[in-house]
Write an enzyme that holds these catalytic residues in place. Structure first.
Site, PDB file in Angstrom:
ATOM      1  N   GLY A   1     -26.441  56.431 108.977  1.00  0.00           N
ATOM      2  CA  GLY A   1     -27.538  56.326 110.300  1.00  0.00           C
ATOM      3  C   GLY A   1     -26.881  55.066 110.998  1.00  0.00           C
TER       4      GLY A   1
ATOM      5  N   GLY B   1     -27.965  47.614 113.298  1.00  0.00           N
ATOM      6  CA  GLY B   1     -26.708  47.742 112.560  1.00  0.00           C
ATOM      7  C   GLY B   1     -26.704  49.354 112.256  1.00  0.00           C
TER       8      GLY B   1
ATOM      9  N   VAL C   1     -25.855  51.865 108.691  1.00  0.00           N
ATOM     10  CA  VAL C   1     -25.988  52.230 107.216  1.00  0.00           C
ATOM     11  C   VAL C   1     -24.990  52.915 106.640  1.00  0.00           C
ATOM     12  CG1 VAL C   1     -27.480  52.496 105.331  1.00  0.00           C
ATOM     13  CG2 VAL C   1     -28.505  51.367 107.492  1.00  0.00           C
TER      14      VAL C   1
ATOM     15  N   LYS D   1     -25.677  48.092 104.402  1.00  0.00           N
ATOM     16  CA  LYS D   1     -26.183  47.994 106.013  1.00  0.00           C
ATOM     17  C   LYS D   1     -25.300  46.959 106.592  1.00  0.00           C
ATOM     18  CE  LYS D   1     -30.589  46.941 108.535  1.00  0.00           C
ATOM     19  NZ  LYS D   1     -31.680  47.148 108.545  1.00  0.00           N
TER      20      LYS D   1
ATOM     21  N   ASP E   1     -40.415  48.267 110.560  1.00  0.00           N
ATOM     22  CA  ASP E   1     -39.993  49.543 110.929  1.00  0.00           C
ATOM     23  C   ASP E   1     -40.495  50.678 110.128  1.00  0.00           C
ATOM     24  OD1 ASP E   1     -38.630  51.005 112.629  1.00  0.00           O
ATOM     25  OD2 ASP E   1     -36.850  50.729 111.840  1.00  0.00           O
TER      26      ASP E   1
END
Length: 194
Positions: free
Chosen positions: A54, A59, A61, A74, A187
């Site tokens: 994703g 950034g 992953v 990541k 998040d």
């Protein structure tokens, strides 16, 4: 007056390229982790990216293999619009590296240098928590990626009250631990809970 010379985990106190550090002449700037994080530098020869899991604002992953173990990698991208925020995000995530808790993903290794891609601000290798997120469990969605060889092992039925209580307990335990360390997760959402 005294100067507090303790190590700082943020690169924001370093001078810009070409500037002097505390009045000392030109010193070559080497991007590296602070001393308290030196234990977790990446052995690049042992890292093999498998596929994208994703991506988000700061950034991407990837699922990968590192020293024979499945991990999540990541890559924090350089954000041209908000470079300061992307740097702060990277270093804040590394500050969690010293912590250990069953409900907090463990950081395996990290680096501020990426040999394959110079547009990356840094790379963080974390333990792989699996593909199935709380979002998948709640909404019964399918694959994170189109890769059928990496299928999700989620129960696509309804989330029972007992399961909801277990998830809630684990989330609260993880958050209480982070808050006790003066860390706030910015998040938190079902898609980020494994």
């Amino acid at each position: 007056s005294s100067v507090n010379a303790r190590p700082c985990s943020s690169p924001l106190v370093c001078p810009a390229k070409g500037e002097n550090f505390f009045g000392v002449g030109n010193v070559a700037r080497i991007r590296r982790l602070p001393p308290h994080l030196a234990w977790c530098s990446i052995d690049w020869d042992q890292l093999c990216l498998l596929h994208l899991l994703g991506s988000g604002g700061f950034g991407s992953v990837y699922k990968a293999i590192y020293h024979g173990a499945t991990v999540a990698v990541k890559k924090v991208k350089r954000c041209s619009k908000n470079h300061l925020a992307s740097r702060q995000s990277f270093w804040a995530e590394l500050n969690v590296a010293r912590l250990g808790h069953n409900n907090v993903v463990r950081i395996v290794a990290a680096s501020t240098c990426t040999p394959a891609s110079q547009d990356s601000l840094g790379t963080i290798i974390m333990e792989y928590a699996g593909n199935c997120t709380l979002h998948h469990v709640i909404y019964g969605t399918g694959y994170l990626t189109g890769n059928n060889s990496d299928s999700l092992k989620c129960d696509h039925g309804f989330l029972s009250t007992a399961q909801a209580v277990i998830y809630s307990h684990d989330i609260v335990a993880g958050l209480m631990f982070l808050h006790s360390q003066l860390i706030v997760h910015l998040d938190l959402k079902p898609a980020n809970i494994f």
